[in-house]
Design a protein around this motif. Structure first.
Motif, PDB file in Angstrom:
ATOM      1  N   HIS A 113       0.730  -1.298  -0.043  1.00 33.51           N
ATOM      2  CA  HIS A 113       0.045  -0.117  -0.030  1.00 33.51           C
ATOM      3  C   HIS A 113       0.965   1.266  -0.072  1.00 33.51           C
ATOM      4  CE1 HIS A 113      -3.487  -2.554   0.596  1.00 33.51           C
ATOM      5  NE2 HIS A 113      -2.626  -3.064   1.892  1.00 33.51           N
ATOM      6  N   LEU A 134      -9.438   6.852   6.561  1.00 30.95           N
ATOM      7  CA  LEU A 134      -8.873   6.789   5.254  1.00 30.95           C
ATOM      8  C   LEU A 134     -10.029   6.898   4.219  1.00 30.95           C
ATOM      9  CD1 LEU A 134      -6.463   5.691   3.794  1.00 30.95           C
ATOM     10  CD2 LEU A 134      -7.748   3.365   3.905  1.00 30.95           C
ATOM     11  N   PHE A 157      -1.586   0.446   8.451  1.00 34.42           N
ATOM     12  CA  PHE A 157      -2.235   1.625   8.475  1.00 34.42           C
ATOM     13  C   PHE A 157      -1.985   2.565   9.649  1.00 34.42           C
ATOM     14  CE2 PHE A 157      -4.065  -1.374   5.586  1.00 34.42           C
ATOM     15  CZ  PHE A 157      -4.217  -0.689   4.279  1.00 34.42           C
ATOM     16  N   CYS A 208      -3.978   1.687  12.191  1.00 33.02           N
ATOM     17  CA  CYS A 208      -5.284   1.467  12.339  1.00 33.02           C
ATOM     18  C   CYS A 208      -5.283   0.924  13.803  1.00 33.02           C
ATOM     19  CB  CYS A 208      -6.030   0.673  11.335  1.00 33.02           C
ATOM     20  SG  CYS A 208      -7.578   0.184  11.796  1.00 33.02           S
ATOM     21  N   LEU A 232      -9.890  -1.477   4.989  1.00 34.53           N
ATOM     22  CA  LEU A 232      -8.751  -0.634   4.559  1.00 34.53           C
ATOM     23  C   LEU A 232      -8.246  -1.332   3.525  1.00 34.53           C
ATOM     24  CD1 LEU A 232      -7.572   0.676   7.822  1.00 34.53           C
ATOM     25  CD2 LEU A 232      -9.227   1.829   6.559  1.00 34.53           C
ATOM     26  N   ILE A 236      -0.906   7.032   4.895  1.00 32.67           N
ATOM     27  CA  ILE A 236      -0.471   5.723   5.721  1.00 32.67           C
ATOM     28  C   ILE A 236       0.753   5.861   6.371  1.00 32.67           C
ATOM     29  CG2 ILE A 236       0.230   3.498   5.078  1.00 32.67           C
ATOM     30  CD1 ILE A 236      -1.880   3.451   2.937  1.00 32.67           C
TER      31      ILE A 236
END
Lengths: 363, 363, 363, 363
Positions: free
Chosen positions: B55, B159, B177, B179, B188, B325
């Motif tokens: 990513h 996001l 992430f 997260c 995501l 990110i």
């Protein structure tokens, strides 16, 4: 330097408390030869001045400024400009009651812990009273920027839950809210009247725009134009958020949507808010500020005193039920100060590039 | 000073372009006696490092830092700390195509107009590549702050359109992430995979929190802690908005709702985000950042070249489809730098108040 | 920042011209809790004040200072201290004659070329009149330093050709010259009387000493204590040279002679003037200043006007035949400002080292 | 900012110890478009380099500098210039003996008390080794100033007791002393040879001159050009005194003698040293520096150790018997840095005055 000076080449240093004898400022680095008189400063001071409508504090301060130095025969000399505003309508006894209390959401608690002592009269240095000097200094920056065709203006874009769409600049100065949509004014009036009956306060959102800014202002990577604007605007009392251009809306945007495409006629949109890579692009600089609701309200609140004992606090005194209402001239002033400071910095380093260009040509 | 130094007492000065030989930083003002090794810096550098998941950009940079000075026998000496990171995976030829073009939403246009020349390779100085040095410097600040019980951490709170509620810190480091809700990660992942297929990019929102910050940090009226945080965070590439505490939500709040009431146990809420009157209150410092979508996308866009001719631009090269990110460690670093700078400033002016208090007592 | 602010943590910003309405200063970063009143400032202002003997200018200025902010209930609050001194005895018409001339050795020529305009009344900003505010600000620094046992004092060590050996501090305040050798005073009086008859002026040398300075003040490599002292002292009007310790005598010294040897009782000499490697050693800080002769003399001199035409200039107005006579309090003030600024900086970065040491223990 | 950054718009930040892995510098604010290569820096680095004659330390350091950033395709980009010099000839074991001792007249004592720890290898940060980076940064400033016709040069005006009259610039680079009188060189050689036999060291006086400086540089009242020069020059290791123009000779001068009269051809003398009221007058800027004798000598001296015990110290290692011999390029560098910084500041604030004038016209 310490915390009461802002700027690198165009610097503004201020002092003064809400209930002290006076506010004072020293504006250093203003280019010489600029026509400047008290009237140039007074106009914006009057726009910020309290007591001009029933929606702001009833404290009566003429906010008459005196120029102590830096101006000779009607023009700036390049030497520092001293400014003085006497406080005239202090009612310090209003505050003796909260001498040993920490009013919720006020700076009482933090000033007490930082300095060990505090001037509790009207919040002392933490009061928005000091912003009068930001406005006076900003008026000097605005006057100089105007000679380059740069214009800095602001308006209220939201009052509490009421969003205000921009209609035109015409009406902005014709109402107590700097509201750019005359049709909305009655709704704002009604909301404020109810708010006072509720003995409560509310937040607001202000938008500031600078037009005619030449490309090239901003000093990456840390002194980006948008970073210094964020610093300047967040330093205004009660501000809790700052956006440049699309701001937080950028989070949900796609790159294909956010990017401002270019044609030979110029940019097709302005999600960037006039700043790319921390440097002005020549588009209008657009910033939004979030102001929290006034902390001083007469509805009782829970708190503690300096001994840590729990108390119920009711904030008396004269206060704005929405500090945002008078914030527009302050936000304009801070943006103007940042722009002039960066203009001078840019000219200093990049005169070679600027010579013969409109930017310096205009000067 | 010029724009590549940040801070007053704890200062960070950086240099280096995306495709130049190296990045360099000088971290000045770090207190002496702090245990410090490359490993302390490498951990955060690895968290920001590209190419660690599908990513982010596939550019491979080990980002190995060398400490050139300021550390002797494993401890800081109080002298400036020189840091060096060699660039290893430049592919400058990728960029020759855009040599004379202004990529939409990039700094190409503004750098060209400001400096007259520009290093077009990978964005040169305007590339987020420089943030590696912010992270290295921030790691030093974090290490010192930790000795005082101050901890700075961040996570992704949104996001694109996907809002992420905070569940716990546990999972944050276990996904690409940052997260804080493990259950959200698959969503995501799927979103990012589709985004790449769409040849598009998206924005993100990051939240940074500092716990254990003593009350008293911040120098009103201009160098408020929140103002310097706004400056620091807005100076990060792609950031378009900064909030402290309730931020823009404060606009619609009432005073009775926003104000954080106090009891003998402490504050009952934290709408202030840990800052009152520009000074830390002892509550957690909470900031939110809005990052715009990556400007470098392969979907063609309209622009002009240096001659003003209209062109269609497709940005090749290796890029992050969502710069947000990798932004969490950068935001943490900038907050840590601001906090340490203000801690040193506060100690300097207010040692008399601090002596015998936990703050200085811990030292 | 621009040129009218001095210091990093303890900062002094001033404004005001010789014949403008007032002088103003903002002193920022003074630690809170310091007892401070107008009397503390007035004492040094009176020592610098003109018209106190026949050997200085006959301009009558009470130099009464007003404290506008930063002091509450007799103590400093940690907020910026605003100071105001009204000018009362301007005789601007004295100056209209030199409106378009460049007086030899004056700043007329350089101000004209730098700013394009100039306030010619009494030299405007370039007049030593502004030093009144340095003295007021320095008195605040002295007061705080005194709480740590630091004492800053100065005396005249040479008047024109007459060298003055230091006898004792006792007599220094008992004569118009700050002469530390009472026996020399009649010679100085006679010299000055003859000088006025000659319609000429002369230079002087001032020595400033700080005792009780703790070791550790100074921030190498550029902000060395001696470098900042040189900056501060050379910024005083008419100063053309600054020495620390042995100064220029060091040139002809051998290492075996210059080096200050150490025993368990302390240093055996002080050629270093209390500074080693840019950091205070705990010995007295010793600095010497060379002041040039007053430029304003009534003996005609050759010069040109703004059009470049040759003219003969006779400087009327009221002037000090030796600016050095009133320079001692100014030099003390600048040294005190530098010492306090460095004390605050040192405490900020090195609190860990200082905790439990006499330096911080005393606070 | 902390103590290792110098300048406001043109800033130089350095790091690195005598025996660490490398010296590093970040030069920020250099105008874009300047042709710059390693060769431009190497020339002055070679002039300062040790081991080039028997009269300087025998440490062999090639002092080869690497440009890490800020230069693209042979021209500066306006972005910060990173510089790196690796240390190659450290012999740290020479120093373990003095690990716990305070060498007389060295910074050992003050670094120990300030920081609690110190890098004792070759003096660590307090060694003149760091001046290599001042010279590299100064070379950049010199190169830019040269494009405006400004030339900065220096020479030795006194070695110990031997005064050196200026004959011409021609011979200055042809001898190891930067002596402007070729006839004096044999005497200097003989003096130095005897000095080594005596195991002693001696001081020196250096003169630095800048020609072609436009009028207008300097920012009163604190950032006067002469005040910043004093700061810059006093910050060089071993400097104990700084003079501008007539310097300390002004003390015994009369006003009729000191004042530099003006005719339509220009000034008739230069007692002012090119600075009036803190602003350049267009005359050559003239400064003199006093350097103390090297502290590191092999003749035993009395001192104490970190425990306060009395000891006899003999300083081994490789040292310059006269640090002044290599100081000329360092003094030139610092003067050039100050001049460029002030040129940029002046252009920033006064572009309106400068447009169309030779100063900006040349750019």
């Amino acid at each position: 330097m310490s915390g009461n000076t802002f700027g690198k080449l165009f610097t503004v240093t201020t002092a003064g408390e809400s209930h002290g004898p006076a506010l004072v400022a020293i504006v250093d680095g203003c280019p010489p030869g600029l026509e400047l008189s008290v009237a140039d400063l007074q106009r914006d001071l009057d726009r910020r001045k309290p007591g001009t409508s029933r929606h702001t504090t009833q404290r009566q301060e003429p906010d008459e400024v005196e120029i102590l130095s830096g101006v000779f025969e009607g023009r700036t000399t390049g030497c520092p400009i001293g400014l003085l505003i006497r406080n005239t309508d202090q009612k310090s006894k209003d505050y003796s009651a909260i001498k040993d209390l920490f009013r919720p959401a006020h700076a009482d608690y933090t000033y007490h812990h930082k300095y060990g002592v505090r001037d509790y009269r009207g919040g002392g240095r933490s009061s928005a009273r000091e912003t009068a000097m930001r406005v006076a200094a900003g008026a000097i920056a605005k006057k100089y920027l105007a000679t380059l065709g740069v214009r800095v203006r602001g308006y209220m874009s939201q009052l509490g839950p009421i969003e205000i769409g921009f209609q035109s600049w015409d009406g902005v100065e014709q109402n107590a809210f700097f509201c750019p949509d005359p049709a909305k004014v009655p709704e704002l009036e009604a909301y404020m009247d109810q708010l006072r009956r509720d003995q409560d306060s509310v937040g607001a959102k202000i938008t500031v725009i600078a037009e005619g800014v030449p490309p090239g202002l901003g000093e990456p990577i840390f002194d980006r134009l948008d970073a210094d604007l964020a610093h300047a605007l967040m330093s205004i009392n009660a501000v809790k958020g700052v956006e440049i251009g699309a701001g937080f809306a950028s989070v949900a945007q796609r790159g294909t949507e956010h990017r401002d495409e270019l044609t030979s006629e110029g940019f097709l949109s302005n999600n960037a808010g006039g700043v790319l890579g921390g440097i002005s692009s020549g588009q209008p600089i657009v910033a939004h500020l979030a102001l929290k609701p006034t902390s001083s309200i007469t509805t009782p609140g829970r708190s503690i005193d300096v001994e840590g004992r729990e108390v119920e606090v009711v904030t008396k005194g004269r206060h704005d039920p929405c500090v945002g209402i008078r914030a527009t001239p302050i936000a304009e002033a801070m943006m103007a100060i940042v722009l002039l400071d960066h203009l001078l910095r840019h000219r200093g380093q990049n005169a070679d590039v600027l010579v013969g260009t409109p930017v310096l040509g205009q000067l």
